[in-house]
Design a protein around this motif. Structure first.
Motif, PDB file in Angstrom:
ATOM      1  N   ASP A 341       0.851  -1.189   0.000  1.00 61.13           N
ATOM      2  CA  ASP A 341       0.000   0.000   0.000  1.00 61.13           C
ATOM      3  C   ASP A 341       0.890   1.245   0.000  1.00 61.13           C
ATOM      4  N   ALA A 342       0.836   2.008  -1.095  1.00 62.12           N
ATOM      5  CA  ALA A 342       1.685   3.193  -1.231  1.00 62.12           C
ATOM      6  C   ALA A 342       1.336   4.276  -0.224  1.00 62.12           C
ATOM      7  N   ALA A 343       0.139   4.212   0.359  1.00 62.30           N
ATOM      8  CA  ALA A 343      -0.217   5.185   1.394  1.00 62.30           C
ATOM      9  C   ALA A 343       0.616   4.994   2.659  1.00 62.30           C
ATOM     10  N   LEU A 344       1.183   3.815   2.836  1.00 59.06           N
ATOM     11  CA  LEU A 344       2.012   3.525   4.000  1.00 59.06           C
ATOM     12  C   LEU A 344       3.474   3.348   3.631  1.00 59.06           C
ATOM     13  N   PHE A 345       3.740   2.720   2.469  1.00 53.57           N
ATOM     14  CA  PHE A 345       5.111   2.399   2.078  1.00 53.57           C
ATOM     15  C   PHE A 345       5.432   3.035   0.725  1.00 53.57           C
ATOM     16  N   ALA A 346       6.320   4.024   0.715  1.00 52.94           N
ATOM     17  CA  ALA A 346       6.755   4.632  -0.538  1.00 52.94           C
ATOM     18  C   ALA A 346       7.516   3.606  -1.371  1.00 52.94           C
ATOM     19  N   GLN A 347       7.360   3.685  -2.699  1.00 53.26           N
ATOM     20  CA  GLN A 347       7.997   2.713  -3.611  1.00 53.26           C
ATOM     21  C   GLN A 347       7.760   1.284  -3.087  1.00 53.26           C
ATOM     22  N   ALA A 348       6.482   0.983  -2.863  1.00 53.52           N
ATOM     23  CA  ALA A 348       6.120  -0.229  -2.138  1.00 53.52           C
ATOM     24  C   ALA A 348       6.522  -1.512  -2.853  1.00 53.52           C
ATOM     25  N   ALA A 356      12.784   3.082   6.183  1.00 59.19           N
ATOM     26  CA  ALA A 356      12.651   3.610   7.543  1.00 59.19           C
ATOM     27  C   ALA A 356      11.504   2.991   8.320  1.00 59.19           C
ATOM     28  N   ASN A 357      10.404   2.659   7.644  1.00 61.52           N
ATOM     29  CA  ASN A 357       9.218   2.182   8.380  1.00 61.52           C
ATOM     30  C   ASN A 357       8.882   0.730   8.071  1.00 61.52           C
TER      31      ASN A 357
END
Length: 425
Positions: A341-348, A356-357
């Motif tokens: 989910d790109a809303a939580l993970f950039a370049q998912a 970082a997360n």
């Protein structure tokens, strides 16, 4: 349980279906999609167009797909509305309380029974217990890697991933190490769909499962007489709240511990080889900065997501994401989707070693059912890759992976690799 379709669709047919069908007609719970590695594309469309999606005529009946991270977390944290209880349907899209393939376990329970049984086995995963296991894992990793051929193609799944996790699982369960490969065969049977390799019929699957249960019934009786050990069965036999469990619950918990104790780690160890092969810059980064090894396990668990979904059953009419889910609705939490989910993970879709997360991943669920063995999985992955760093400049994937035909375990049956050289002494 419906078998795997005898004439699965081709990749081109799935691609055409994805492009041509209206979103309400999509059925993401098709084993062939996962075997071909196409399920993430279907899940991406659901996240974008129908994040709370009703499939009315799927291979496994009517169900609701939850695909966004925030919605999955909301469901996980509301166990009163969304039940895991075996009697209500259990924890997979195809489980049913009257199907002999499925038995009650603490993962398929709601509080307070879930809490009591989970607490009984929690001491097996304390930091002190894991620290005591670490030297054994290090020795096994060294032995396994030192036995690999150089300059030849071999199956990493069988030679490394299975071998390490089978030994670790035997240690956890107090099962003879010399027989540890039997645990993998039983684990494969537990999650297999009839018609999959090795389990052509339901009768064959049940025969293998019965072998497993017969073996552990004998071990359980031994533990009841002498529960002084630190293995998982001793802990269950020693705890007053679990010692008197009905036999079906004992067996269900054993099957759960077999799967949870090896499948997630096994598939993640295979996925890590694939990830470093597809993202060579991350392998170069790790070789320059070995301290980044601490971030490998959470990111590979996010990127791979070895458990594709968990199921809940709605205990009342409820509105989620603007959609009304009726009481009794089968609710499928697609962890594989939440972790992309790109809303939580950039370049998912990318594997990023120092993300970082990454620890916010959903590979182990959330809330009261978050996996007890998360730290052990982390330890096994770090231990193996520290040993790899010490030995090999590179591991090359030489053939596309053979994936499992399952909507539940998102993993690998085979991964052919080649190691050209060892580090100079």
């Amino acid at each position: 349980m419906p078998p795997i379709p005898t004439s699965p669709k081709t990749a081109a047919q799935y691609e055409t279906e994805l492009a041509a069908l209206p979103v309400e007609a999509l059925d993401v719970a098709q084993p062939g999609l996962f075997e071909l590695g196409l399920a993430p594309r279907y899940l991406e469309r659901l996240r974008r167009e129908a994040p709370v999606h009703r499939c009315a005529q799927g291979l496994y009946g009517t169900y609701w797909s939850i695909t966004r991270a925030r919605d999955i977390e909301a469901v996980e944290l509301d166990h009163e509305t969304f039940s895991s209880e075996h009697a209500h349907g259990g924890i997979t899209i195809l489980s049913h309380p009257e199907d002999p393939q499925f038995l009650p376990s603490f993962l398929a329970m709601d509080p307070p029974r879930h809490t009591a049984q989970r607490q009984a086995v929690a001491p097996a995963f304390t930091p002190d217990r894991l620290a005591a296991m670490a030297p054994r894992l290090q020795a096994w990793a060294a032995e396994i890697l030192d036995g690999l051929p150089i300059g030849e193609t071999f199956d990493w799944v069988d030679r490394v991933s299975v071998e390490l996790t089978a030994r670790a699982l035997a240690l956890l369960l107090g099962f003879p190490e010399a027989r540890c490969r039997e645990l993998i065969r039983w684990s494969q049977a537990i999650v297999a769909l009839p018609g999959s390799p090795g389990f052509p019929t339901l009768a064959e699957k049940m025969r293998v499962l019965q072998d497993c249960l017969d073996s552990f019934d004998a071990i359980w009786e031994q533990r009841l007489r002498a529960p002084e050990g630190e293995d998982l069965l001793s802990l269950l036999a020693r705890c007053p709240r679990t010692r008197a469990m009905p036999r079906a619950e004992v067996q269900g918990n054993i099957l759960l511990l077999i799967v949870a104790g090896n499948d997630t780690t096994r598939h993640s160890l295979s996925a890590s080889v694939l990830a470093f092969d597809r993202f060579p810059g991350e392998w170069a980064k790790l070789r320059r900065q070995p301290a980044l090894l601490t971030g490998l396990a959470p990111e590979i668990l996010r990127w791979q997501t070895p458990v594709a979904h968990m199921r809940r059953t709605a205990m009342r009419d409820v509105t989620l994401g603007g959609q009304r889910i009726p009481k009794g609705g089968k609710v499928i939490l697609w962890y594989l989707s939440a972790n992309r989910d790109a809303a939580l993970f950039a370049q998912a879709d990318d594997f990023i070693l120092d993300r970082a997360n990454a620890r916010r991943h959903f590979a182990f669920g959330a809330g009261i059912h978050r996996c007890l063995g998360a730290r052990l999985a982390d330890l096994q992955i770090r231990t193996l890759w520290q040993a790899v760093l010490d030995r090999f400049p590179r591991i090359e994937v030489v053939h596309p992976p053979v994936r499992t035909a399952s909507t539940f375990m998102h993993g690998f049956a085979e991964l052919r690799v080649r190691i050209a050289a060892r580090h100079a002494a």
